[in-house]
Write a protein that holds these residues in place. Structure first.
Motif, mmCIF file in Angstrom:
data_model
loop_
_atom_site.group_PDB
_atom_site.id
_atom_site.type_symbol
_atom_site.label_atom_id
_atom_site.label_comp_id
_atom_site.label_asym_id
_atom_site.label_seq_id
_atom_site.Cartn_x
_atom_site.Cartn_y
_atom_site.Cartn_z
ATOM 1 N N PHE A 1 0.665 -1.154 0.004
ATOM 2 C CA PHE A 1 0.034 -0.109 0.029
ATOM 3 C C PHE A 1 0.799 1.472 0.049
ATOM 4 C CE2 PHE A 1 1.154 -0.015 4.386
ATOM 5 C CZ PHE A 1 0.977 1.135 4.901
ATOM 6 N N LYS A 2 0.160 2.101 -0.592
ATOM 7 C CA LYS A 2 0.795 3.619 -0.446
ATOM 8 C C LYS A 2 -0.227 4.582 -0.093
ATOM 9 C CE LYS A 2 3.003 7.186 -3.267
ATOM 10 N NZ LYS A 2 3.726 7.333 -4.470
ATOM 11 N N GLU A 3 0.046 5.410 1.202
ATOM 12 C CA GLU A 3 -1.070 6.215 1.831
ATOM 13 C C GLU A 3 -0.469 7.655 1.823
ATOM 14 O OE1 GLU A 3 -4.078 6.395 5.422
ATOM 15 O OE2 GLU A 3 -2.128 5.541 5.733
ATOM 16 N N GLY A 4 -1.038 8.588 1.103
ATOM 17 C CA GLY A 4 -0.447 10.002 0.994
ATOM 18 C C GLY A 4 -1.742 10.488 1.760
ATOM 19 N N PHE A 5 -1.128 11.700 2.563
ATOM 20 C CA PHE A 5 -2.274 12.576 3.272
ATOM 21 C C PHE A 5 -1.536 14.042 3.576
ATOM 22 C CE2 PHE A 5 -0.216 9.760 6.057
ATOM 23 C CZ PHE A 5 0.235 10.344 7.002
ATOM 24 N N LEU A 6 -2.410 14.976 3.471
ATOM 25 C CA LEU A 6 -2.129 16.374 3.560
ATOM 26 C C LEU A 6 -2.370 16.988 4.969
ATOM 27 C CD1 LEU A 6 -1.008 18.974 2.070
ATOM 28 C CD2 LEU A 6 -3.243 19.373 1.490
ATOM 29 N N PHE A 7 -1.319 17.194 5.739
ATOM 30 C CA PHE A 7 -1.790 18.040 6.756
ATOM 31 C C PHE A 7 -1.554 19.802 6.636
ATOM 32 C CE2 PHE A 7 -0.062 14.375 8.941
ATOM 33 C CZ PHE A 7 -1.342 13.977 9.618
ATOM 34 N N ASP A 8 -2.783 20.232 6.703
ATOM 35 C CA ASP A 8 -2.905 21.855 6.067
ATOM 36 C C ASP A 8 -3.003 22.675 7.433
ATOM 37 O OD1 ASP A 8 -3.202 23.985 4.855
ATOM 38 O OD2 ASP A 8 -4.884 23.656 3.822
ATOM 39 N N TYR B 1 2.997 17.185 3.208
ATOM 40 C CA TYR B 1 1.986 15.961 2.561
ATOM 41 C C TYR B 1 2.991 14.866 2.945
ATOM 42 C CZ TYR B 1 -0.433 13.317 -0.897
ATOM 43 O OH TYR B 1 -1.264 12.311 -1.406
ATOM 44 N N ASN B 2 2.395 13.689 3.616
ATOM 45 C CA ASN B 2 3.103 12.737 3.943
ATOM 46 C C ASN B 2 2.671 11.584 3.303
ATOM 47 O OD1 ASN B 2 4.424 13.388 6.636
ATOM 48 N ND2 ASN B 2 2.398 14.300 7.006
ATOM 49 N N ILE B 3 3.487 10.715 2.997
ATOM 50 C CA ILE B 3 3.461 9.427 2.117
ATOM 51 C C ILE B 3 4.027 8.262 3.034
ATOM 52 C CG2 ILE B 3 4.004 7.960 0.265
ATOM 53 C CD1 ILE B 3 4.753 10.742 -1.156
ATOM 54 N N TRP B 4 3.184 7.138 3.445
ATOM 55 C CA TRP B 4 3.545 6.281 4.201
ATOM 56 C C TRP B 4 3.344 4.910 3.209
ATOM 57 C CZ3 TRP B 4 1.400 6.725 9.808
ATOM 58 C CH2 TRP B 4 1.887 7.837 10.277
ATOM 59 N N GLU B 5 4.448 4.088 3.093
ATOM 60 C CA GLU B 5 4.403 2.953 2.209
ATOM 61 C C GLU B 5 4.626 1.767 3.087
ATOM 62 O OE1 GLU B 5 5.895 5.066 -1.534
ATOM 63 O OE2 GLU B 5 7.421 4.244 -0.327
ATOM 64 N N GLY B 6 4.271 0.471 2.598
ATOM 65 C CA GLY B 6 4.393 -0.813 3.208
ATOM 66 C C GLY B 6 3.737 -1.856 2.735
ATOM 67 N N ARG B 7 3.648 -3.037 3.363
ATOM 68 C CA ARG B 7 2.933 -4.165 3.182
ATOM 69 C C ARG B 7 1.433 -4.467 3.856
ATOM 70 N NH1 ARG B 7 8.125 -5.012 4.665
ATOM 71 N NH2 ARG B 7 7.284 -5.690 6.944
ATOM 72 N N ILE B 8 0.943 -5.016 2.761
ATOM 73 C CA ILE B 8 -0.636 -5.576 3.400
ATOM 74 C C ILE B 8 -0.526 -6.936 3.593
ATOM 75 C CG2 ILE B 8 -3.114 -5.823 2.783
ATOM 76 C CD1 ILE B 8 -2.685 -3.333 0.729
ATOM 77 N N ASN B 9 -1.137 -7.327 4.716
ATOM 78 C CA ASN B 9 -1.549 -8.957 5.121
ATOM 79 C C ASN B 9 -2.808 -8.989 4.942
ATOM 80 O OD1 ASN B 9 1.351 -9.552 5.475
ATOM 81 N ND2 ASN B 9 1.424 -8.351 7.383
#
Length: 172
Positions: free
Chosen positions: A64-71, A79-87
């Motif tokens: 997965f890749k989750e991007g989100f904006l803290f304004d 803008y933060n991008i968190w990447e990783g694995r899905i189980n």
């Protein structure tokens, strides 16, 4: 005669291995129903200090890749991008973060900068930002939307305030 029998057995074994390995490859390439790019907006905080955060979630069978904006009102938007694995296990998905990236967001152009920070987390933390990262969520697909239920307050219920995230598929 014995050599012919050994050769036939070897050919049979090789043919069987090829057939069975191709079957397992086909199983691995079946896309999960949640695959794709999804978006949602969450309102966090209470008036007059509530802030809307926009989330983009990209999923495939195993990552997965989750991007989100803290304004924030008085800071450069981050803008933060968190990447990783899905189980995946049935309708349950566990999100395991492997990389955290922080970037700047230009409001005028809508552009995201190159990361100014890249971190590899060593231990999971309690997620206070409303992201799916580090969490286990149940998922369902209803009317073209991805519904994730996350037990952020860890009370055993997935139906508490703000624990249901409804994502809309992003057209590509």
């Amino acid at each position: 005669m014995k050599a012919t029998s050994i050769i036939k057995s070897g050919l049979f074994f090789c043919l069987s291995a090829v057939i069975f390995s191709s079957c397992s490859k086909e199983d691995d390439t079946i896309p999960a129903p949640y695959n794709g790019k999804w978006e949602t907006t969450l309102t966090l905080g209470t008036p007059p200090n509530e802030i809307q955060h926009h989330y983009i979630l990209e999923l495939d069978n195993s990552s997965f890749k989750e991007g989100f904006l803290f304004d924030y009102k008085y800071q450069t938007p981050e803008y933060n991008i968190w990447e990783g694995r899905i189980n995946a296990n049935g309708n349950s998905l566990t999100f395991d973060v492997t990389t955290l990236k922080s970037c700047y967001f230009n409001k005028a152009t809508g552009e995201i900068s190159e990361p100014f920070s890249i971190k590899k987390p060593s231990i999971p933390h309690h997620d206070v930002y409303g992201t799916v990262s580090y969490e286990t969520a149940t998922y369902s697909l209803e009317n073209g939307q991805l519904i994730l239920k996350v037990d952020w307050d860890e009370d055993g219920s997935f139906d508490g305030k703000d624990e249901i995230l409804i994502y809309t598929r992003v057209a590509e």
